[in-house]
Design a protein around this motif. Sequence first.
Motif, PDB file in Angstrom:
ATOM      1  N   UNK A 139      -7.263   5.744  18.400  1.00  8.04           N
ATOM      2  CA  UNK A 139      -8.500   5.282  19.021  1.00  8.04           C
ATOM      3  C   UNK A 139      -9.376   6.438  19.469  1.00  8.04           C
ATOM      4  N   UNK A 140      -8.754   7.473  20.028  1.00  9.05           N
ATOM      5  CA  UNK A 140      -9.498   8.668  20.440  1.00  9.05           C
ATOM      6  C   UNK A 140     -10.117   9.366  19.236  1.00  9.05           C
ATOM      7  N   UNK A 141      -9.381   9.401  18.131  1.00  8.30           N
ATOM      8  CA  UNK A 141      -9.894  10.030  16.907  1.00  8.30           C
ATOM      9  C   UNK A 141     -11.113   9.273  16.373  1.00  8.30           C
ATOM     10  N   UNK A 142     -11.050   7.942  16.397  1.00  7.62           N
ATOM     11  CA  UNK A 142     -12.181   7.131  15.940  1.00  7.62           C
ATOM     12  C   UNK A 142     -13.390   7.339  16.850  1.00  7.62           C
ATOM     13  N   UNK A 143     -13.134   7.463  18.162  1.00  4.28           N
ATOM     14  CA  UNK A 143     -14.216   7.763  19.094  1.00  4.28           C
ATOM     15  C   UNK A 143     -14.836   9.119  18.805  1.00  4.28           C
ATOM     16  N   UNK A 144     -13.987  10.089  18.475  1.00  2.90           N
ATOM     17  CA  UNK A 144     -14.458  11.436  18.127  1.00  2.90           C
ATOM     18  C   UNK A 144     -15.355  11.386  16.893  1.00  2.90           C
ATOM     19  N   UNK A 145     -14.950  10.607  15.888  1.00  2.22           N
ATOM     20  CA  UNK A 145     -15.758  10.464  14.669  1.00  2.22           C
ATOM     21  C   UNK A 145     -17.141   9.899  14.977  1.00  2.22           C
ATOM     22  N   UNK A 146     -17.184   8.930  15.895  1.00  5.23           N
ATOM     23  CA  UNK A 146     -18.474   8.317  16.249  1.00  5.23           C
ATOM     24  C   UNK A 146     -19.408   9.344  16.888  1.00  5.23           C
ATOM     25  N   UNK A 147     -18.855  10.211  17.733  1.00  3.76           N
ATOM     26  CA  UNK A 147     -19.677  11.222  18.406  1.00  3.76           C
ATOM     27  C   UNK A 147     -20.156  12.293  17.416  1.00  3.76           C
ATOM     28  N   UNK A 148     -19.296  12.669  16.486  1.00  6.68           N
ATOM     29  CA  UNK A 148     -19.696  13.643  15.461  1.00  6.68           C
ATOM     30  C   UNK A 148     -20.786  13.055  14.560  1.00  6.68           C
ATOM     31  N   UNK A 149     -20.647  11.776  14.242  1.00  4.28           N
ATOM     32  CA  UNK A 149     -21.651  11.092  13.426  1.00  4.28           C
ATOM     33  C   UNK A 149     -22.990  11.035  14.162  1.00  4.28           C
ATOM     34  N   UNK A 150     -22.937  10.806  15.483  1.00  7.34           N
ATOM     35  CA  UNK A 150     -24.165  10.767  16.292  1.00  7.34           C
ATOM     36  C   UNK A 150     -24.870  12.125  16.254  1.00  7.34           C
ATOM     37  N   UNK A 151     -24.093  13.183  16.351  1.00  9.22           N
ATOM     38  CA  UNK A 151     -24.665  14.533  16.327  1.00  9.22           C
ATOM     39  C   UNK A 151     -25.293  14.831  14.968  1.00  9.22           C
ATOM     40  N   UNK A 152     -24.627  14.406  13.893  1.00 12.32           N
ATOM     41  CA  UNK A 152     -25.150  14.630  12.544  1.00 12.32           C
ATOM     42  C   UNK A 152     -26.406  13.798  12.318  1.00 12.32           C
ATOM     43  N   UNK A 153     -26.402  12.550  12.815  1.00 17.31           N
ATOM     44  CA  UNK A 153     -27.550  11.656  12.659  1.00 17.31           C
ATOM     45  C   UNK A 153     -28.790  12.220  13.341  1.00 17.31           C
ATOM     46  N   UNK A 154     -28.598  12.879  14.474  1.00 15.70           N
ATOM     47  CA  UNK A 154     -29.728  13.405  15.255  1.00 15.70           C
ATOM     48  C   UNK A 154     -30.589  14.360  14.439  1.00 15.70           C
ATOM     49  N   UNK A 155     -29.957  15.094  13.548  1.00 12.51           N
ATOM     50  CA  UNK A 155     -30.677  16.086  12.740  1.00 12.51           C
ATOM     51  C   UNK A 155     -31.688  15.432  11.809  1.00 12.51           C
ATOM     52  N   UNK A 156     -31.398  14.190  11.356  1.00 14.49           N
ATOM     53  CA  UNK A 156     -32.331  13.463  10.477  1.00 14.49           C
ATOM     54  C   UNK A 156     -33.654  13.176  11.185  1.00 14.49           C
ATOM     55  N   UNK A 157     -33.583  12.966  12.507  1.00 17.93           N
ATOM     56  CA  UNK A 157     -34.795  12.655  13.268  1.00 17.93           C
ATOM     57  C   UNK A 157     -35.655  13.893  13.502  1.00 17.93           C
ATOM     58  N   UNK A 158     -35.007  15.036  13.591  1.00 22.57           N
ATOM     59  CA  UNK A 158     -35.735  16.270  13.911  1.00 22.57           C
ATOM     60  C   UNK A 158     -36.320  16.955  12.673  1.00 22.57           C
ATOM     61  N   UNK A 159     -35.707  16.734  11.525  1.00 24.75           N
ATOM     62  CA  UNK A 159     -36.161  17.388  10.283  1.00 24.75           C
ATOM     63  C   UNK A 159     -37.622  17.082   9.939  1.00 24.75           C
ATOM     64  N   UNK A 160     -38.098  15.825  10.046  1.00 21.30           N
ATOM     65  CA  UNK A 160     -39.510  15.555   9.712  1.00 21.30           C
ATOM     66  C   UNK A 160     -40.501  16.310  10.591  1.00 21.30           C
ATOM     67  N   UNK A 161     -40.063  16.725  11.784  1.00 18.39           N
ATOM     68  CA  UNK A 161     -40.937  17.476  12.688  1.00 18.39           C
ATOM     69  C   UNK A 161     -40.856  18.980  12.428  1.00 18.39           C
ATOM     70  N   UNK A 162     -40.044  19.372  11.431  1.00 20.90           N
ATOM     71  CA  UNK A 162     -39.944  20.780  11.057  1.00 20.90           C
ATOM     72  C   UNK A 162     -38.857  21.558  11.770  1.00 20.90           C
ATOM     73  N   UNK A 163     -37.896  20.841  12.380  1.00 20.41           N
ATOM     74  CA  UNK A 163     -36.809  21.511  13.104  1.00 20.41           C
ATOM     75  C   UNK A 163     -35.482  21.243  12.412  1.00 20.41           C
ATOM     76  N   UNK A 164     -34.898  22.305  11.857  1.00 18.84           N
ATOM     77  CA  UNK A 164     -33.607  22.197  11.187  1.00 18.84           C
ATOM     78  C   UNK A 164     -32.545  22.808  12.108  1.00 18.84           C
TER      79      UNK A 164
END
Length: 312
Positions: A42-67
């Motif tokens: 369960x902790x591992x699955x929770x960890x995956x969700x947080x890593x996915x959230x961090x990766x997803x955040x980059x998609x929102x910033x890229x259109x504004x020119x921030x990689x």
Amino acid sequence: MLKITLPLLLGVFLVWYSLSKVSVEELLVYAKNANYTWIILGMFLGLLSHLSRAYRWRFQLEPMGYNIRLGNSIMAVFATYLINYTIPRAGEVARASILTNYEDVPFEKGFGTIVAERIADMIVMLGIIAVTLFLQFEFIYGFLIEKFNPTKIIIALTIGVLLVFFFLRYIKRSHSKIALKIRGFVNGLIEGALSIFKMKKKWAFIFHTLFIWAMYVLMFYVTSFSIEELHGISMGAILIGFISASFSIAATNGGIGSYPLAIYAAFSIFGISEEPSIAFGWIMWASQTLMIIVFGGISLIYLPIYNRIKSK
């Protein structure tokens, strides 16, 4: 000051209340006899969700020119969760500040992306609630009929619908400051939600959003196997317990005290005993909190070191 002290005081009271229902000695017995394979999974699955959230955040910033660097994104997310245990919602401000300090992203832009992702999360949460109501309609309806007078339920629902109708009508036509603020807030929510579909990697964003919430539900379900008395628990109980527990996190700092009681309240509808319900709530809360403390602490310590090395 009240925003800080009230959740803390409520959390302390709810911890006391939950321990009045199930003693510390009983909780320790459940913790000792728990199957830690399921807890770790369960902790591992929770960890995956947080890593996915961090990766997803980059998609929102890229259109504004921030990689932004993935390392900074991951550590900012974990720092957010840890800080929210001290001051509710302060983590979101800290998360945007981390980007400003280490990635030169203007605070208002970084914070705007966090608000937009919260809107996406809220939409998925509403979807989970809708699916749960659809799948468990007969059970929930039967429970309400059994506990409450049907006539009173109908009257209450009618009054509620009418109040919402007249409130929305007032907000739409009024020019008062409150009405204008509410309209602006709602329009902002709609704009933020629609902005997701204007994203270059919108489908990847949507996939990660669904993945995050799938991991949330799955970690809740998987961890329930750690308590022997909860084996064979229905999916309806899991979904209603998950929804109840999710809302409880907003009540106190990180859901302390409120999380186990919310699960107990949900499971009691299905006739599940008090002791294993509260014990599961504490095990679930403690395991995820431990993960946040460890990774959040490492993130706060390592962030300046990581960025000093990368800048050389």
